[in-house]
Design a protein around this motif. Structure first.
Motif, PDB file in Angstrom:
ATOM      1  N   ILE A 131      -5.316 -21.500  66.358  1.00 21.39           N
ATOM      2  CA  ILE A 131      -4.175 -22.133  66.420  1.00 21.39           C
ATOM      3  C   ILE A 131      -3.002 -21.346  66.896  1.00 21.39           C
ATOM      4  N   ASP A 132      -3.444 -20.124  67.483  1.00 23.34           N
ATOM      5  CA  ASP A 132      -2.537 -19.194  67.941  1.00 23.34           C
ATOM      6  C   ASP A 132      -2.875 -18.477  69.207  1.00 23.34           C
ATOM      7  N   ALA A 133      -3.782 -17.343  69.083  1.00 21.34           N
ATOM      8  CA  ALA A 133      -4.018 -16.514  70.213  1.00 21.34           C
ATOM      9  C   ALA A 133      -4.610 -17.160  71.453  1.00 21.34           C
ATOM     10  N   GLY A 137      -1.139 -18.577  76.620  1.00 23.84           N
ATOM     11  CA  GLY A 137      -1.113 -17.539  77.574  1.00 23.84           C
ATOM     12  C   GLY A 137      -0.898 -16.218  77.533  1.00 23.84           C
ATOM     13  N   LYS A 138      -0.652 -15.759  76.170  1.00 23.16           N
ATOM     14  CA  LYS A 138      -0.193 -14.369  76.115  1.00 23.16           C
ATOM     15  C   LYS A 138      -1.324 -13.532  75.874  1.00 23.16           C
ATOM     16  N   THR A 139      -1.759 -12.834  76.496  1.00 22.22           N
ATOM     17  CA  THR A 139      -2.805 -11.753  76.958  1.00 22.22           C
ATOM     18  C   THR A 139      -2.219 -10.246  76.728  1.00 22.22           C
ATOM     19  N   ILE A 207       1.598 -28.489  68.167  1.00 25.96           N
ATOM     20  CA  ILE A 207       2.960 -27.957  67.919  1.00 25.96           C
ATOM     21  C   ILE A 207       3.240 -26.693  68.853  1.00 25.96           C
ATOM     22  N   LYS A 208       2.039 -25.975  68.667  1.00 27.29           N
ATOM     23  CA  LYS A 208       2.234 -24.550  69.567  1.00 27.29           C
ATOM     24  C   LYS A 208       2.330 -24.985  71.033  1.00 27.29           C
ATOM     25  N   GLY A 209       1.450 -25.881  71.416  1.00 22.14           N
ATOM     26  CA  GLY A 209       1.373 -26.465  72.985  1.00 22.14           C
ATOM     27  C   GLY A 209       2.866 -26.993  73.280  1.00 22.14           C
ATOM     28  N   ARG A 217       7.734 -18.514  78.766  1.00 23.85           N
ATOM     29  CA  ARG A 217       8.066 -17.129  78.863  1.00 23.85           C
ATOM     30  C   ARG A 217       8.779 -16.675  77.762  1.00 23.85           C
ATOM     31  N   GLU A 218       8.798 -17.320  76.650  1.00 25.15           N
ATOM     32  CA  GLU A 218       9.925 -16.927  75.562  1.00 25.15           C
ATOM     33  C   GLU A 218      11.153 -16.463  75.758  1.00 25.15           C
ATOM     34  N   GLY A 219      12.016 -17.619  76.415  1.00 30.19           N
ATOM     35  CA  GLY A 219      13.347 -17.141  76.556  1.00 30.19           C
ATOM     36  C   GLY A 219      14.074 -17.468  75.290  1.00 30.19           C
ATOM     37  N   ILE A 221      12.895 -20.832  72.165  1.00 29.75           N
ATOM     38  CA  ILE A 221      12.339 -21.418  71.178  1.00 29.75           C
ATOM     39  C   ILE A 221      10.964 -20.935  70.880  1.00 29.75           C
ATOM     40  N   ARG A 222      10.164 -20.181  71.814  1.00 31.84           N
ATOM     41  CA  ARG A 222       8.738 -19.752  71.728  1.00 31.84           C
ATOM     42  C   ARG A 222       8.711 -18.666  70.556  1.00 31.84           C
ATOM     43  N   ALA A 223      10.027 -18.053  70.444  1.00 33.02           N
ATOM     44  CA  ALA A 223      10.273 -16.836  69.441  1.00 33.02           C
ATOM     45  C   ALA A 223       9.982 -17.748  68.000  1.00 33.02           C
ATOM     46  N   PHE A 224      10.059 -19.138  67.866  1.00 33.11           N
ATOM     47  CA  PHE A 224       9.880 -19.644  66.461  1.00 33.11           C
ATOM     48  C   PHE A 224       8.460 -19.524  65.986  1.00 33.11           C
ATOM     49  N   LEU A 225       7.569 -19.095  67.087  1.00 27.64           N
ATOM     50  CA  LEU A 225       5.873 -18.995  66.717  1.00 27.64           C
ATOM     51  C   LEU A 225       5.987 -17.485  66.000  1.00 27.64           C
ATOM     52  N   ASN A 226       7.000 -16.686  66.048  1.00 27.22           N
ATOM     53  CA  ASN A 226       6.975 -15.445  65.328  1.00 27.22           C
ATOM     54  C   ASN A 226       7.513 -15.487  64.130  1.00 27.22           C
ATOM     55  N   TYR A 227       7.630 -16.756  63.612  1.00 25.82           N
ATOM     56  CA  TYR A 227       8.130 -16.680  62.062  1.00 25.82           C
ATOM     57  C   TYR A 227       7.455 -15.905  61.126  1.00 25.82           C
TER      58      TYR A 227
HETATM   59  N1  GLY Z   1       1.623 -15.707  69.030  1.00 26.85           N
HETATM   60  C1  GLY Z   1       2.936 -16.199  69.561  1.00 26.85           C
HETATM   61  C2  GLY Z   1       2.841 -16.610  70.737  1.00 26.85           C
HETATM   62  O1  GLY Z   1       1.755 -17.193  71.434  1.00 26.85           O
HETATM   63  O2  GLY Z   1       4.139 -17.024  71.320  1.00 26.85           O
END
Ligand code: GLY
Length: 346
Positions: A131-133, A137-139, A207-209, A217-219, A221-227
């Protein structure tokens, strides 16, 4: 056999499928690029060998990395790349990461670096990876100065989430995945607990997708995944990683609710909803680790690589999550006091 869900991560010509279901490891071969002649499987000590899919007609090598954050390092990446070269892996071949979040982070970064980037497919075998990692595409790897400080955005060509592999997770690994799952309840305002578990995994991936597709590139709303992750990272650092990431996220989500309440962004009712999800839905009832001091946590939160000037948190509001910069020390301390008192009652 139960039904399989296919979630598409929409990134134009880099779009890819995430397959979610039981007993679907055999689907992995169908996600490999047709050019591949060699497959370098990256896995980890302790991952059952039967989780490595079969790749008929292809030359397969297996590369096993060690367990623990110390092995999530540039040394491991260098070693993998040497092994890939010895196996004769070329740009048209493929890396397959088989394991939890550490494996998909490391395999993804090795694939992103080798020959300046070769395809990677992930077989996620932990709930946290599913559900996350493994998706988005974050590596990356750790350096002595911090966790995940060196890495790349490198999208996989496909991801397989075989839910049967979750049956072999330890209780702790399960709790870690559930901690990440809890955060999704606040990213979207849906009653996720009304969705049956297997479908809920697919829904979290969707939801993540959707977020990744909107902000790769987390400019924003991607930051919401860091809630919940700002305190979580500080807890990990201050306990020398004796608290696991997902366990820390579960606490971090609750603390974020207290911070939002201190700033009059949410009501007490909404704070209670956070406890209801974390404690009642997911059973993640735990106290703060012993011997922590808020001043040291604040210092660690300040070193978080996501901190822009002053402390930035993802916080809830009546309109949903928002990225909120400039959180003061007095808010953080007040929220921590509320948090400690509340935890003392449960
Ligand atoms: N683990 C948070 C993200 O993929 O942005």
């Amino acid at each position: 056999m139960s039904e399989m869900n296919e979630v598409t991560i929409n990134l134009g010509d880099r779009s890819y499928p995430v397959l979610v279901g039981r007993d679907i490891l055999h689907k992995t071969a169908s996600l490999l690029p047709s050019s591949a002649r060699r497959v370098a499987v990256v896995t980890q000590e302790g991952i059952p060998a039967q989780y490595i899919p079969e790749f008929p007609g292809l030359s397969v090598s297996v590369h096993t990395i060690g367990v623990g954050e110390d092995h999530k390092s540039l040394t491991t990446i260098a070693s993998l790349c040497s092994q890939f070269a010895q196996h004769g892996l070329t740009r048209s071949d493929v890396v397959v990461g088989v394991g939890g979040g550490m494996v998909t982070d490391v395999a993804g970064f090795a694939a992103a670096s080798y020959h300046r980037g070769i395809p990677v497919v992930h077989v996620a075998t932990s709930l946290l990876a599913m559900i996350d990692a493994a998706v988005g595409g974050k590596t990356g790897v750790n350096i002595p100065e911090g966790k995940n400080l060196v890495g790349a955005f490198w999208q996989p060509s496909g991801v397989v989430c075989d839910l049967s592999t979750l049956d072999s997770l330890s209780d702790r690994e399960t709790r870690c995945g559930l901690g990440e799952m809890a955060k999704y309840h606040f990213i979207v305002r849906e009653n996720l607990n009304e969705i049956e578990f297997d479908q809920r995994v697919a829904r979290c991936i969707q939801i993540k997708g959707d977020i990744v597709a909107a902000d790769e590139r987390e400019g924003g709303i991607r930051a919401f995944l860091n809630y919940g992750h700002t305190l979580a990272h500080a807890l990990e650092i201050d306990t020398n990683f004796s608290i696991a990431h997902g366990e820390a996220v579960a606490l971090g989500v609750l603390y974020a609710a207290h911070v939002a309440q201190q700033m009059n962004r949410i009501s007490e009712d909404r704070v209670n909803q956070h406890y209801q999800v974390v404690h009642d839905v997911y059973g993640l009832r735990r106290q703060l680790p012993e011997g922590l001091f808020i001043q040291s946590l604040i210092a660690a939160m300040g070193r978080d690589k996501k901190a822009v000037d002053s402390l930035t948190f993802v916080l809830d509001s009546v309109d949903g999550l928002e990225v909120v910069p400039g959180i003061t020390e007095s808010v953080l301390k007040g929220a921590y006091k509320d948090f400690e008192s509340r935890l003392a009652t449960v």
